[in-house]
Design a protein around this motif. Structure first.
Motif, PDB file in Angstrom:
ATOM      1  N   LEU A   1       4.086  56.606  29.708  1.00 38.76           N
ATOM      2  CA  LEU A   1       3.721  55.213  29.909  1.00 38.76           C
ATOM      3  C   LEU A   1       2.205  55.065  30.007  1.00 38.76           C
ATOM      4  O   LEU A   1       1.613  54.143  29.433  1.00 38.76           O
ATOM      5  N   GLY A   2       1.569  55.988  30.704  1.00 39.47           N
ATOM      6  CA  GLY A   2       0.113  55.960  30.808  1.00 39.47           C
ATOM      7  C   GLY A   2      -0.568  56.133  29.466  1.00 39.47           C
ATOM      8  O   GLY A   2      -1.543  55.444  29.154  1.00 39.47           O
ATOM      9  N   TRP A   3      -0.069  57.074  28.650  1.00 34.73           N
ATOM     10  CA  TRP A   3      -0.638  57.274  27.320  1.00 34.73           C
ATOM     11  C   TRP A   3      -0.447  56.051  26.442  1.00 34.73           C
ATOM     12  O   TRP A   3      -1.323  55.682  25.664  1.00 34.73           O
ATOM     13  N   TYR A   4       0.707  55.407  26.567  1.00 34.66           N
ATOM     14  CA  TYR A   4       0.934  54.190  25.778  1.00 34.66           C
ATOM     15  C   TYR A   4      -0.072  53.111  26.151  1.00 34.66           C
ATOM     16  O   TYR A   4      -0.661  52.484  25.278  1.00 34.66           O
ATOM     17  N   VAL A   5      -0.284  52.914  27.435  1.00 34.87           N
ATOM     18  CA  VAL A   5      -1.239  51.895  27.872  1.00 34.87           C
ATOM     19  C   VAL A   5      -2.647  52.264  27.416  1.00 34.87           C
ATOM     20  O   VAL A   5      -3.417  51.409  26.986  1.00 34.87           O
ATOM     21  N   PHE A   6      -2.988  53.547  27.483  1.00 31.81           N
ATOM     22  CA  PHE A   6      -4.308  53.998  27.032  1.00 31.81           C
ATOM     23  C   PHE A   6      -4.499  53.736  25.539  1.00 31.81           C
ATOM     24  O   PHE A   6      -5.490  53.140  25.117  1.00 31.81           O
ATOM     25  N   TRP A   7      -3.544  54.162  24.718  1.00 36.92           N
ATOM     26  CA  TRP A   7      -3.668  54.009  23.270  1.00 36.92           C
ATOM     27  C   TRP A   7      -3.401  52.591  22.802  1.00 36.92           C
ATOM     28  O   TRP A   7      -3.690  52.248  21.658  1.00 36.92           O
ATOM     29  N   ASN A   8      -2.885  51.770  23.666  1.00 31.60           N
ATOM     30  CA  ASN A   8      -2.620  50.376  23.337  1.00 31.60           C
ATOM     31  C   ASN A   8      -3.918  49.609  23.076  1.00 31.60           C
ATOM     32  O   ASN A   8      -3.914  48.590  22.401  1.00 31.60           O
ATOM     33  N   THR A   9      -5.019  50.106  23.596  1.00 33.44           N
ATOM     34  CA  THR A   9      -6.300  49.430  23.384  1.00 33.44           C
ATOM     35  C   THR A   9      -6.879  49.699  21.995  1.00 33.44           C
ATOM     36  O   THR A   9      -7.755  48.963  21.549  1.00 33.44           O
ATOM     37  N   ALA A  10      -6.400  50.709  21.305  1.00 30.83           N
ATOM     38  CA  ALA A  10      -6.957  51.047  19.987  1.00 30.83           C
ATOM     39  C   ALA A  10      -6.840  49.914  18.983  1.00 30.83           C
ATOM     40  O   ALA A  10      -7.822  49.616  18.279  1.00 30.83           O
ATOM     41  N   PRO A  11      -5.684  49.233  18.870  1.00 29.64           N
ATOM     42  CA  PRO A  11      -5.628  48.130  17.902  1.00 29.64           C
ATOM     43  C   PRO A  11      -6.620  47.014  18.207  1.00 29.64           C
ATOM     44  O   PRO A  11      -7.137  46.376  17.299  1.00 29.64           O
ATOM     45  N   VAL A  12      -6.913  46.805  19.469  1.00 33.41           N
ATOM     46  CA  VAL A  12      -7.863  45.756  19.829  1.00 33.41           C
ATOM     47  C   VAL A  12      -9.288  46.206  19.514  1.00 33.41           C
ATOM     48  O   VAL A  12     -10.070  45.458  18.923  1.00 33.41           O
ATOM     49  N   ILE A  13      -9.607  47.430  19.867  1.00 28.34           N
ATOM     50  CA  ILE A  13     -10.973  47.933  19.652  1.00 28.34           C
ATOM     51  C   ILE A  13     -11.261  48.130  18.162  1.00 28.34           C
ATOM     52  O   ILE A  13     -12.334  47.790  17.677  1.00 28.34           O
ATOM     53  N   ILE A  14     -10.292  48.663  17.423  1.00 24.63           N
ATOM     54  CA  ILE A  14     -10.491  48.936  15.999  1.00 24.63           C
ATOM     55  C   ILE A  14     -10.137  47.713  15.160  1.00 24.63           C
ATOM     56  O   ILE A  14     -10.849  47.351  14.227  1.00 24.63           O
ATOM     57  N   GLY A  15      -9.024  47.062  15.494  1.00 20.16           N
ATOM     58  CA  GLY A  15      -8.538  45.953  14.680  1.00 20.16           C
ATOM     59  C   GLY A  15      -9.408  44.716  14.727  1.00 20.16           C
ATOM     60  O   GLY A  15      -9.529  43.994  13.735  1.00 20.16           O
ATOM     61  N   GLY A  16     -10.023  44.451  15.865  1.00 15.89           N
ATOM     62  CA  GLY A  16     -10.863  43.261  15.991  1.00 15.89           C
ATOM     63  C   GLY A  16     -12.014  43.239  14.996  1.00 15.89           C
ATOM     64  O   GLY A  16     -12.135  42.312  14.189  1.00 15.89           O
ATOM     65  N   PRO A  17     -12.884  44.256  15.009  1.00 15.16           N
ATOM     66  CA  PRO A  17     -13.986  44.273  14.046  1.00 15.16           C
ATOM     67  C   PRO A  17     -13.529  44.337  12.588  1.00 15.16           C
ATOM     68  O   PRO A  17     -14.159  43.738  11.715  1.00 15.16           O
ATOM     69  N   LEU A  18     -12.421  45.038  12.318  1.00 11.76           N
ATOM     70  CA  LEU A  18     -11.930  45.097  10.942  1.00 11.76           C
ATOM     71  C   LEU A  18     -11.431  43.736  10.473  1.00 11.76           C
ATOM     72  O   LEU A  18     -11.631  43.368   9.310  1.00 11.76           O
ATOM     73  N   THR A  19     -10.800  42.995  11.357  1.00  7.86           N
ATOM     74  CA  THR A  19     -10.335  41.659  10.997  1.00  7.86           C
ATOM     75  C   THR A  19     -11.510  40.751  10.676  1.00  7.86           C
ATOM     76  O   THR A  19     -11.461  39.966   9.735  1.00  7.86           O
TER      77      THR A  19
END
Length: 98
Positions: free
Chosen positions: A48-66
């Motif tokens: 669960l902790g790893w999921y919450v940690f890696w859950n930020t990747a789409p926001v950090i990477i996806g935001g600038p790419l969008t």
């Protein structure tokens, strides 16, 4: 009260506002469902902790790419690509951690 909501008289803004609101509500429901799934079947709190940690990747990477996609595509097409890619990312992350 209507005098404060004049901005909703602009059809394009009203469509955007209500569409974005629905998308965000669905996105949060999916997040809660995935967290619940991993909490009940993830076999360890670390998953669960790893999921919450890696859950930020789409926001950090996806935001600038969008934002970069906005330069080449229309806003609607860019947002659809962003939402689909985030959904696939969350799904793959859940499968990998589970």
């Amino acid at each position: 009260m209507m005098r404060y909501l004049r901005i909703f008289q602009i059809p394009a803004f009203a469509r955007y506002f209500f569409g974005d609101t629905i998308v965000r509500l669905v996105e949060q429901c999916v997040q809660v469902a995935l967290l619940w799934f991993l909490a009940t079947r993830g076999h360890s709190p670390a998953n669960l902790g790893w999921y919450v940690f890696w859950n930020t990747a789409p926001v950090i990477i996806g935001g600038p790419l969008t934002v970069k996609l906005f330069r080449y595509w229309s806003i609607r097409r860019s947002m659809v690509v962003d939402l689909v890619s985030r959904g696939l990312g969350y799904g793959m992350l859940t499968v990998v951690i589970y």
